[in-house]
Design a protein around this motif. Structure first.
Motif, PDB file in Angstrom:
ATOM      1  N   ALA A 109       0.833  -1.207   0.000  1.00 21.48           N
ATOM      2  CA  ALA A 109       0.000   0.000   0.000  1.00 21.48           C
ATOM      3  C   ALA A 109       0.869   1.259   0.000  1.00 21.48           C
ATOM      4  CB  ALA A 109      -0.927  -0.009   1.214  1.00 21.48           C
ATOM      5  N   ARG A 110       1.944   1.230   0.765  1.00 13.70           N
ATOM      6  CA  ARG A 110       2.839   2.384   0.770  1.00 13.70           C
ATOM      7  C   ARG A 110       3.495   2.572  -0.602  1.00 13.70           C
ATOM      8  NH1 ARG A 110       3.999   0.111   5.845  1.00 13.70           N
ATOM      9  NH2 ARG A 110       5.864  -0.940   5.056  1.00 13.70           N
ATOM     10  N   LEU A 111       3.760   1.460  -1.270  1.00 14.59           N
ATOM     11  CA  LEU A 111       4.449   1.538  -2.563  1.00 14.59           C
ATOM     12  C   LEU A 111       3.545   2.072  -3.668  1.00 14.59           C
ATOM     13  CD1 LEU A 111       6.499  -1.778  -2.562  1.00 14.59           C
ATOM     14  CD2 LEU A 111       7.194   0.489  -1.801  1.00 14.59           C
ATOM     15  N   ALA A 112       2.246   2.120  -3.415  1.00 17.39           N
ATOM     16  CA  ALA A 112       1.337   2.622  -4.447  1.00 17.39           C
ATOM     17  C   ALA A 112       1.606   4.082  -4.785  1.00 17.39           C
ATOM     18  CB  ALA A 112      -0.110   2.453  -3.988  1.00 17.39           C
ATOM     19  N   ASP A 113       2.310   4.786  -3.913  1.00 19.05           N
ATOM     20  CA  ASP A 113       2.594   6.204  -4.152  1.00 19.05           C
ATOM     21  C   ASP A 113       3.953   6.422  -4.812  1.00 19.05           C
ATOM     22  OD1 ASP A 113       1.651   8.857  -3.955  1.00 19.05           O
ATOM     23  OD2 ASP A 113       2.948   9.226  -2.233  1.00 19.05           O
ATOM     24  N   ARG A 114       4.633   5.333  -5.183  1.00 20.18           N
ATOM     25  CA  ARG A 114       5.923   5.476  -5.849  1.00 20.18           C
ATOM     26  C   ARG A 114       5.718   6.082  -7.248  1.00 20.18           C
ATOM     27  NH1 ARG A 114      10.747   2.871  -3.669  1.00 20.18           N
ATOM     28  NH2 ARG A 114      10.303   2.762  -1.447  1.00 20.18           N
ATOM     29  N   PRO A 115       6.755   6.676  -7.821  1.00 19.64           N
ATOM     30  CA  PRO A 115       6.618   7.282  -9.158  1.00 19.64           C
ATOM     31  C   PRO A 115       6.135   6.291 -10.201  1.00 19.64           C
ATOM     32  CG  PRO A 115       8.681   7.942  -8.128  1.00 19.64           C
ATOM     33  CD  PRO A 115       8.087   6.884  -7.247  1.00 19.64           C
ATOM     34  N   ALA A 116       5.297   6.759 -11.099  1.00 22.43           N
ATOM     35  CA  ALA A 116       4.747   5.886 -12.137  1.00 22.43           C
ATOM     36  C   ALA A 116       5.837   5.276 -12.998  1.00 22.43           C
ATOM     37  CB  ALA A 116       3.768   6.672 -13.000  1.00 22.43           C
ATOM     38  N   ALA A 117       6.933   5.997 -13.189  1.00 20.60           N
ATOM     39  CA  ALA A 117       8.018   5.500 -14.034  1.00 20.60           C
ATOM     40  C   ALA A 117       8.575   4.182 -13.511  1.00 20.60           C
ATOM     41  CB  ALA A 117       9.132   6.544 -14.127  1.00 20.60           C
ATOM     42  N   ASN A 118       8.439   3.937 -12.202  1.00 22.40           N
ATOM     43  CA  ASN A 118       8.925   2.672 -11.651  1.00 22.40           C
ATOM     44  C   ASN A 118       8.245   1.470 -12.292  1.00 22.40           C
ATOM     45  OD1 ASN A 118      10.343   4.322  -9.958  1.00 22.40           O
ATOM     46  ND2 ASN A 118       9.720   3.315  -8.064  1.00 22.40           N
ATOM     47  N   LEU A 119       7.011   1.661 -12.728  1.00 24.65           N
ATOM     48  CA  LEU A 119       6.242   0.560 -13.291  1.00 24.65           C
ATOM     49  C   LEU A 119       6.151   0.631 -14.814  1.00 24.65           C
ATOM     50  CD1 LEU A 119       3.359   0.353 -10.664  1.00 24.65           C
ATOM     51  CD2 LEU A 119       5.484  -0.953 -10.755  1.00 24.65           C
ATOM     52  N   LEU A 120       6.978   1.466 -15.419  1.00 27.05           N
ATOM     53  CA  LEU A 120       6.938   1.620 -16.872  1.00 27.05           C
ATOM     54  C   LEU A 120       8.246   1.264 -17.559  1.00 27.05           C
ATOM     55  CD1 LEU A 120       4.979   4.997 -17.153  1.00 27.05           C
ATOM     56  CD2 LEU A 120       4.108   2.702 -17.619  1.00 27.05           C
ATOM     57  N   ASN A 121       9.311   1.089 -16.769  1.00 29.01           N
ATOM     58  CA  ASN A 121      10.628   0.907 -17.364  1.00 29.01           C
ATOM     59  C   ASN A 121      11.299  -0.368 -16.863  1.00 29.01           C
ATOM     60  OD1 ASN A 121      10.695   3.469 -18.841  1.00 29.01           O
ATOM     61  ND2 ASN A 121      10.752   4.403 -16.813  1.00 29.01           N
ATOM     62  N   TYR A 122      12.311  -0.800 -17.597  1.00 28.70           N
ATOM     63  CA  TYR A 122      13.095  -1.958 -17.171  1.00 28.70           C
ATOM     64  C   TYR A 122      13.860  -1.637 -15.885  1.00 28.70           C
ATOM     65  CZ  TYR A 122      12.409  -4.590 -21.512  1.00 28.70           C
ATOM     66  OH  TYR A 122      11.869  -5.304 -22.545  1.00 28.70           O
ATOM     67  N   PRO A 123      14.179  -2.669 -15.108  1.00 27.82           N
ATOM     68  CA  PRO A 123      15.020  -2.443 -13.932  1.00 27.82           C
ATOM     69  C   PRO A 123      16.359  -1.828 -14.337  1.00 27.82           C
ATOM     70  CG  PRO A 123      14.107  -4.664 -13.909  1.00 27.82           C
ATOM     71  CD  PRO A 123      13.809  -4.087 -15.260  1.00 27.82           C
ATOM     72  N   SER A 124      16.928  -1.042 -13.431  1.00 21.51           N
ATOM     73  CA  SER A 124      18.234  -0.449 -13.694  1.00 21.51           C
ATOM     74  C   SER A 124      19.120  -0.604 -12.477  1.00 21.51           C
ATOM     75  CB  SER A 124      18.108   1.037 -14.050  1.00 21.51           C
ATOM     76  OG  SER A 124      17.738   1.799 -12.920  1.00 21.51           O
ATOM     77  N   ARG A 125      20.393  -0.684 -12.733  1.00 26.10           N
ATOM     78  CA  ARG A 125      21.364  -0.828 -11.641  1.00 26.10           C
ATOM     79  C   ARG A 125      21.297   0.357 -10.680  1.00 26.10           C
ATOM     80  NH1 ARG A 125      27.752  -1.222 -13.077  1.00 26.10           N
ATOM     81  NH2 ARG A 125      28.622  -0.843 -10.996  1.00 26.10           N
ATOM     82  N   ALA A 126      21.260   1.563 -11.213  1.00 28.59           N
ATOM     83  CA  ALA A 126      21.220   2.754 -10.361  1.00 28.59           C
ATOM     84  C   ALA A 126      19.911   2.833  -9.594  1.00 28.59           C
ATOM     85  CB  ALA A 126      21.416   4.010 -11.211  1.00 28.59           C
ATOM     86  N   GLY A 127      18.804   2.461 -10.253  1.00 26.06           N
ATOM     87  CA  GLY A 127      17.499   2.568  -9.608  1.00 26.06           C
ATOM     88  C   GLY A 127      17.316   1.613  -8.453  1.00 26.06           C
ATOM     89  N   TYR A 128      18.117   0.555  -8.406  1.00 21.38           N
ATOM     90  CA  TYR A 128      17.993  -0.440  -7.344  1.00 21.38           C
ATOM     91  C   TYR A 128      19.014  -0.247  -6.226  1.00 21.38           C
ATOM     92  CZ  TYR A 128      14.659  -3.391  -9.897  1.00 21.38           C
ATOM     93  OH  TYR A 128      13.544  -3.891 -10.524  1.00 21.38           O
ATOM     94  N   ALA A 129      19.772   0.826  -6.272  1.00 20.12           N
ATOM     95  CA  ALA A 129      20.839   1.016  -5.281  1.00 20.12           C
ATOM     96  C   ALA A 129      20.287   1.035  -3.860  1.00 20.12           C
ATOM     97  CB  ALA A 129      21.611   2.299  -5.574  1.00 20.12           C
ATOM     98  N   ALA A 130      19.176   1.766  -3.639  1.00 25.10           N
ATOM     99  CA  ALA A 130      18.619   1.863  -2.279  1.00 25.10           C
ATOM    100  C   ALA A 130      18.149   0.500  -1.778  1.00 25.10           C
ATOM    101  CB  ALA A 130      17.473   2.870  -2.260  1.00 25.10           C
ATOM    102  N   ALA A 131      17.570  -0.298  -2.668  1.00 25.63           N
ATOM    103  CA  ALA A 131      17.122  -1.639  -2.271  1.00 25.63           C
ATOM    104  C   ALA A 131      18.315  -2.523  -1.914  1.00 25.63           C
ATOM    105  CB  ALA A 131      16.303  -2.265  -3.394  1.00 25.63           C
TER     106      ALA A 131
END
Length: 440
Positions: A100-122
């Motif tokens: 439910a908290r993740l529903a407010d994440r940017p829409a681009a997260n669900l439109l693009n392929y995974p990226s190395r930089a985008g997963y750094a925090a995870a």
């Protein structure tokens, strides 16, 4: 309104979607706000009922949210004991709240392929979660998120193995997934003899010299299926063999629920040690979230194997790792699950402790060496007739390997403790009456 007295303890806050509509914001924004209120002790989220104003003083105490189980464990007469079944201690509510908290994440997260930089925090969240594992110097770039522990094992073998017919070593009795992953890589699998402390270093040295093996797959913390823990001096002796022979060592740590009892092979072998863990045994296997960690010099090769194979973990799962692993309520949930498993293990030991049993409260299975008069296949068949499904030692041996007359009893904590205890007593009845002593 809570601060001003407009809302008092026990008042129900509006449903997420109703408040979102009234304010003209997304439901995810409201869910995130409710989560913050709950984290800070202003509100109390109750799964299936809603969110309520917390009792006075809870905010000052920094109360954590509670996620009670949805249903009590059911009674059962037929109980699957093939593999551990994680108890419902409320993690379904915890996971749903995270989504439910993740529903407010940017829409681009669900439109693009995974990226190395985008997963750094995870990855950083995963590194902190694994920190107690004594992995040696660890940067988030050394870690790849994968689809469970088995995916991690396969990924490491894809990274390391070379040649037309490489050789992979496993323990004499070992997790079958090692063999399956190696066979997918067209590797030959060779077993190494064990004793009561794990792999025998002298045998390992001899077999590496004979076969030119490239990788050893092992589980020193919680050996599957026997449950033994390899002591520190034995691990150091094995590491010396691996260092001298240039042998990579893949450590599967998926079954450990509590603290470590020895150093990882990644710490002992900075250039050759690999590590795999997952959330499957401690939280839930449904998410299929795992972690593979490479030696520092091999991190780039591991990342390439993941990117070339599956691009990366699905973005919602990576976001879940980033959101959920650092939270105090997740740590509390893992503790509750571990303690609940411990209750079931103690029940099994109370029933079967008079036999040759290896167990630990923080290991979700037990290893039972059968008394004279029982063969493993016959015992499993008799247990099946009693409604209990077990795995024999043969399931963990190579096809031409030796298997003792023993069975692994996995803890099924998704049935009531009373049902589980009754099942263990039925097993004891069988053990007390081997075939040649059963009256016709």
């Amino acid at each position: 309104m809570i601060s001003d007295g407009g809302l008092t303890a026990g008042d129900r806050l509006p449903p997420v979607r109703d408040l979102a509509y009234a304010l003209g914001v997304t439901p995810g924004t409201v869910a995130r706000a409710y989560a913050i209120l709950t984290d800070e002790g202003w509100a109390d989220g109750q799964v299936g009922r809603g969110t309520f104003v917390a009792a006075p003083g809870a905010a000052e105490q920094g109360a954590e949210p509670e996620y009670p189980p949805r249903n009590g464990a059911p009674d059962a007469t037929r109980i699957a004991l093939f593999g551990p079944s994680v108890p419902d201690m409320g993690q379904v509510g915890l996971i749903n709240a995270a989504f439910a908290r993740l529903a407010d994440r940017p829409a681009a997260n669900l439109l693009n392929y995974p990226s190395r930089a985008g997963y750094a925090a995870a990855r950083e969240a995963a590194v902190r979660w694994l920190g107690a594992a004594e992995l040696g110097p660890l940067h988030h770039e050394d870690l790849v998120m994968c689809h469970g522990g088995q995916s991690g094992v396969s990924l490491v073998l894809q990274t390391v193995l070379r040649g037309a017919r490489p050789v992979v070593l496993v323990e004499e009795l070992s997790y079958p997934g090692f063999r399956r992953a190696a066979e997918l890589m067209r590797a030959e699998v060779v077993s190494v003899p064990m004793d009561g402390e794990g792999l025998i270093p002298e045998a390992l040295d001899r077999i590496v010299a004979e076969t030119g093996a490239q990788v050893l797959c092992t589980s020193p913390e919680v050996h599957n299926p026997t449950g033994i823990c390899t002591p520190a001096d034995r691990r150091e002796a094995i590491a010396r063999v691996a260092r001298r022979r240039g042998l990579h060592v893949l450590e599967d740590d998926c079954y450990r629920l509590g603290g470590r009892r020895g150093a990882t092979y990644r710490a002992l072998l900075p250039d050759l040690g690999w590590y795999v863990a997952s959330l499957s045994k401690g939280l839930t296997p449904a998410l299929r979230i795992g972690f593979a960690v490479a030696p520092r010099e091999e991190a780039g090769a591991l990342r390439r194997a993941a990117e070339h194979g599956f691009f990366g973990l699905a973005r919602p799962l990576a976001d879940l790792v980033e959101d959920m692993l650092p939270r105090a309520d997740t740590a509390a949930m893992l503790t509750a699950i571990r303690e609940e498993f411990g209750r079931y293990v103690r029940a099994a030991v109370n029933a079967l402790g008079g036999f040759d049993l290896t167990w630990h409260e923080e290991v979700p299975f037990l290893w039972l060496r059968l008394p004279e008069g029982w063969r493993a296949a016959a015992f499993v068949q008799a247990a099946e007739a009693e409604g209990l499904q077990l795995r024999t030692a043969e399931d963990f041996a190579l096809r031409d390997g030796f298997a003792p007359h023993a069975v692994r009893i996995a803890v099924n904590a998704q049935v009531s403790l009373a049902s589980f205890e009754a099942g263990m007593l039925r097993l004891r009845g069988l053990l007390d009456n081997p075939p040649e002593r059963i009256a016709v």
